[in-house]
Design a protein around this motif. Structure first.
Motif, PDB file in Angstrom:
ATOM      1  N   CYS A  15       0.809  -1.218   0.000  1.00 45.38           N
ATOM      2  CA  CYS A  15       0.000   0.000   0.000  1.00 45.38           C
ATOM      3  C   CYS A  15       0.843   1.268   0.000  1.00 45.38           C
ATOM      4  O   CYS A  15       0.341   2.342  -0.355  1.00 45.38           O
ATOM      5  N   VAL A  16       2.106   1.168   0.392  1.00 48.83           N
ATOM      6  CA  VAL A  16       2.935   2.355   0.610  1.00 48.83           C
ATOM      7  C   VAL A  16       4.064   2.505  -0.406  1.00 48.83           C
ATOM      8  O   VAL A  16       4.346   3.610  -0.878  1.00 48.83           O
ATOM      9  N   PHE A  17       4.735   1.409  -0.750  1.00 50.57           N
ATOM     10  CA  PHE A  17       5.954   1.475  -1.558  1.00 50.57           C
ATOM     11  C   PHE A  17       5.738   0.881  -2.943  1.00 50.57           C
ATOM     12  O   PHE A  17       5.141  -0.197  -3.077  1.00 50.57           O
ATOM     13  N   SER A  18       6.289   1.539  -3.958  1.00 54.69           N
ATOM     14  CA  SER A  18       6.443   0.861  -5.239  1.00 54.69           C
ATOM     15  C   SER A  18       7.541  -0.184  -5.096  1.00 54.69           C
ATOM     16  O   SER A  18       8.242  -0.230  -4.078  1.00 54.69           O
ATOM     17  N   VAL A  19       7.725  -1.004  -6.119  1.00 59.52           N
ATOM     18  CA  VAL A  19       8.752  -2.047  -6.050  1.00 59.52           C
ATOM     19  C   VAL A  19      10.132  -1.435  -5.850  1.00 59.52           C
ATOM     20  O   VAL A  19      10.915  -1.865  -4.988  1.00 59.52           O
ATOM     21  N   TYR A  42       2.093   0.557  -8.582  1.00 60.86           N
ATOM     22  CA  TYR A  42       1.416   1.851  -8.645  1.00 60.86           C
ATOM     23  C   TYR A  42       1.426   2.592  -7.307  1.00 60.86           C
ATOM     24  O   TYR A  42       0.692   3.562  -7.130  1.00 60.86           O
ATOM     25  N   SER A  43       2.220   2.141  -6.371  1.00 60.60           N
ATOM     26  CA  SER A  43       2.269   2.758  -5.039  1.00 60.60           C
ATOM     27  C   SER A  43       3.419   3.751  -4.934  1.00 60.60           C
ATOM     28  O   SER A  43       4.254   3.882  -5.828  1.00 60.60           O
ATOM     29  N   GLY A  44       3.448   4.456  -3.802  1.00 58.61           N
ATOM     30  CA  GLY A  44       4.584   5.277  -3.416  1.00 58.61           C
ATOM     31  C   GLY A  44       4.945   6.353  -4.416  1.00 58.61           C
ATOM     32  O   GLY A  44       4.110   7.148  -4.842  1.00 58.61           O
ATOM     33  N   SER A  45       6.211   6.390  -4.816  1.00 56.37           N
ATOM     34  CA  SER A  45       6.713   7.461  -5.667  1.00 56.37           C
ATOM     35  C   SER A  45       6.058   7.474  -7.044  1.00 56.37           C
ATOM     36  O   SER A  45       6.144   8.476  -7.758  1.00 56.37           O
ATOM     37  N   CYS A  47       3.096   7.881  -7.513  1.00 58.63           N
ATOM     38  CA  CYS A  47       2.090   8.936  -7.425  1.00 58.63           C
ATOM     39  C   CYS A  47       2.663  10.280  -6.984  1.00 58.63           C
ATOM     40  O   CYS A  47       1.957  11.296  -7.011  1.00 58.63           O
ATOM     41  N   GLY A  48       3.904  10.301  -6.531  1.00 60.68           N
ATOM     42  CA  GLY A  48       4.564  11.552  -6.203  1.00 60.68           C
ATOM     43  C   GLY A  48       3.952  12.329  -5.054  1.00 60.68           C
ATOM     44  O   GLY A  48       3.942  13.562  -5.057  1.00 60.68           O
ATOM     45  N   ARG A  49       3.461  11.604  -4.021  1.00 59.96           N
ATOM     46  CA  ARG A  49       2.811  12.301  -2.915  1.00 59.96           C
ATOM     47  C   ARG A  49       3.508  12.069  -1.576  1.00 59.96           C
ATOM     48  O   ARG A  49       2.989  12.420  -0.534  1.00 59.96           O
ATOM     49  N   ASP A 397      -7.979   9.167  -6.958  1.00 58.93           N
ATOM     50  CA  ASP A 397      -6.638   9.730  -6.791  1.00 58.93           C
ATOM     51  C   ASP A 397      -5.837   9.749  -8.092  1.00 58.93           C
ATOM     52  O   ASP A 397      -4.637   9.437  -8.109  1.00 58.93           O
ATOM     53  N   GLY A 398      -6.505  10.113  -9.172  1.00 59.99           N
ATOM     54  CA  GLY A 398      -5.822  10.257 -10.453  1.00 59.99           C
ATOM     55  C   GLY A 398      -5.530   8.964 -11.169  1.00 59.99           C
ATOM     56  O   GLY A 398      -4.844   8.974 -12.199  1.00 59.99           O
TER      57      GLY A 398
END
Length: 431
Positions: A15-19, A42-45, A47-49, A397-398
């Motif tokens: 839920c928090v980190f991309s690979v 599709y997680s973490g960076s 989305c750039g948030r 969320d985009g």
């Protein structure tokens, strides 16, 4: 075979980190129970948030978010108030309480209902908070979920009827209810304090109206994608007028973020609001968020190094401006708050045996309950919108539901051991 703790940790990490985020994070040191963890593309960076940075800083300063601990806290509860609803101003929505056009963001209701399902299946009463701004969307989501299970699983539908309530809409506007007048007397109050008293009194009435004498006081609060003080959105815009101050039931951070706001709210202790709202004074608090301005996120964004973080793009505000000053006992983070709510649901499946097994009926005729609910709340007249792109259909969320959200939901249930719901696009993992 992977332990339950390892499976839940993998959900938390996904839920928090991309690979790539997770590979970098794991190089800093061993991750407890991290042998299954790999991140999610599709997680973490992606989305750039900055959710991956907030998570990392919270761990470094001893305030690690924990999906495992969130489930452990919920296991001790008998009645949970689930709070969601982030109001977005846009031109598609119906006229709001102050005449502004808008509606509830698509991120929030789906995750809140995931938690509600998990609780009801395990014999815990769940009340779904509704205010006059976001209530129409939240009620539409709840009603659509009930219809899904009425057709797909009558046994679980009956459990939802007996153990959950979608509460009547409450307002924070004057006049001050009689119960609140008895508490405050002739005291001079700020506008926010008066709104908090109004909301607390009406929430207490809503709980009694919904349950009668059957439920007892709320002994746990779970807020998911709900804006908290100082009530500023991702761009730093003050939308407090459109946000009922339900966060008055949550504790304040001790320091570290938005000190002026925190100091002002210190004049408003939580205990009296809880008594009036039919919430136990020692109720446990959980906060779920994806950016840092949500209720409970003060627990993590008040650590050193977080206040200067801002999402990608000059139009967005740093957490020094909009970071929430409300804390919680347990925090759960997600790139999308809906994902974190579904992770709680899937983690409950691993850690906490259900009395009613509803999970096989989460899908019917090829579609998922999450997909059905998203379609329902985005339809007229409710018109929930993507908070990033309010012209997109089936988006949160985009990111479009397909593939971003469906693949994450499939992966969570795969980790939970529900192989029928697993996607073939993910690497096979022995659980």
């Amino acid at each position: 075979m992977a332990t339950p703790a390892a499976r839940v940790k993998a959900m938390e990490i996904a839920c928090v980190f991309s690979v790539d985020d997770y590979k970098a994070y794991a190089q800093l040191g061993p991750v407890i129970d991290g042998e299954l963890a790999m991140g999610f593309k599709y997680s973490g960076s992606y989305c750039g948030r900055n959710i991956e940075k907030i998570y990392q800083k919270a761990v470094q300063h001893g305030r690690a978010p924990s999906l495992f601990e969130a489930v452990t806290t919920l296991q001790k509860a008998s009645h949970v108030l689930i709070i969601t609803g982030f109001f977005v101003l846009h031109q598609k929505g119906a006229e709001g309480p102050h005449g502004d056009l808008g509606g509830c963001e698509t991120d929030g209701p789906l995750g809140a209902l995931a938690v509600l399902r998990a609780l009801c299946a395990r014999g815990v009463r769940a009340s779904l908070f509704c205010d006059v701004h976001n209530g129409p969307v939240i009620k539409k989501a709840y009603d659509s979920m009930m219809e899904h299970f009425r057709e797909a699983d009558e046994g679980f539908w009956s459990r939802l009827q007996s153990h959950s309530r979608c509460l009547p809409f409450v307002s924070a506007e004057k006049p001050l209810p009689e119960a609140a007048k008895a508490e405050v007397g002739d005291k001079e109050m700020s506008t926010l304090e008066e709104r908090s008293w109004c909301l607390s009194a009406r929430l207490g009435d809503a709980l009694r109206d919904a349950w009668g004498d059957n439920a007892g006081r709320v002994d746990a609060l779970l807020s998911l994608e709900r804006l908290g003080a100082p009530y500023r959105n991702i761009r730093g815009r003050d939308i407090g007028q459109h946000t009922e101050p339900i966060d008055c039931l949550y504790p304040l951070v001790e320091c570290g973020i938005n000190e002026e706001c925190r100091a002002a709210l210190a004049e408003m202790p939580t205990a009296p609001f809880r008594r009036l709202a039919h919430v136990a004074e020692d109720a446990k608090t959980l906060g779920v968020g994806d950016g840092g301005n949500e209720v409970g996120m003060g627990r993590v964004v008040s650590v050193p190094g977080c206040s200067e973080l801002r999402p990608d793009g000059a139009a967005f505000a740093p957490l020094a401006s909009n970071g929430c000053v409300r804390s919680c006992d347990n925090a759960v983070l997600g790139t999308v708050s809906n994902w974190a709510g579904s992770a709680i649901e899937a983690a409950c499946h691993v850690l906490w045996p259900a009395q009613v097994d509803y999970v096989p009926k989460m899908r019917s005729i090829g579609s998922s309950v999450e997909e059905n609910l998203l379609r329902a709340i985005m339809a007229k007249p409710t018109v929930a919108v993507d908070g990033s792109h309010n012209d997109r259909a089936m988006s949160v969320d985009g990111m479009n539901f397909e593939p971003h959200h469906r693949e994450l939901y499939d992966y969570l249930w795969h980790l939970a051991g529900v192989t029928a719901a697993a996607t073939a696009k993910r690497p096979r993992i022995e659980v």
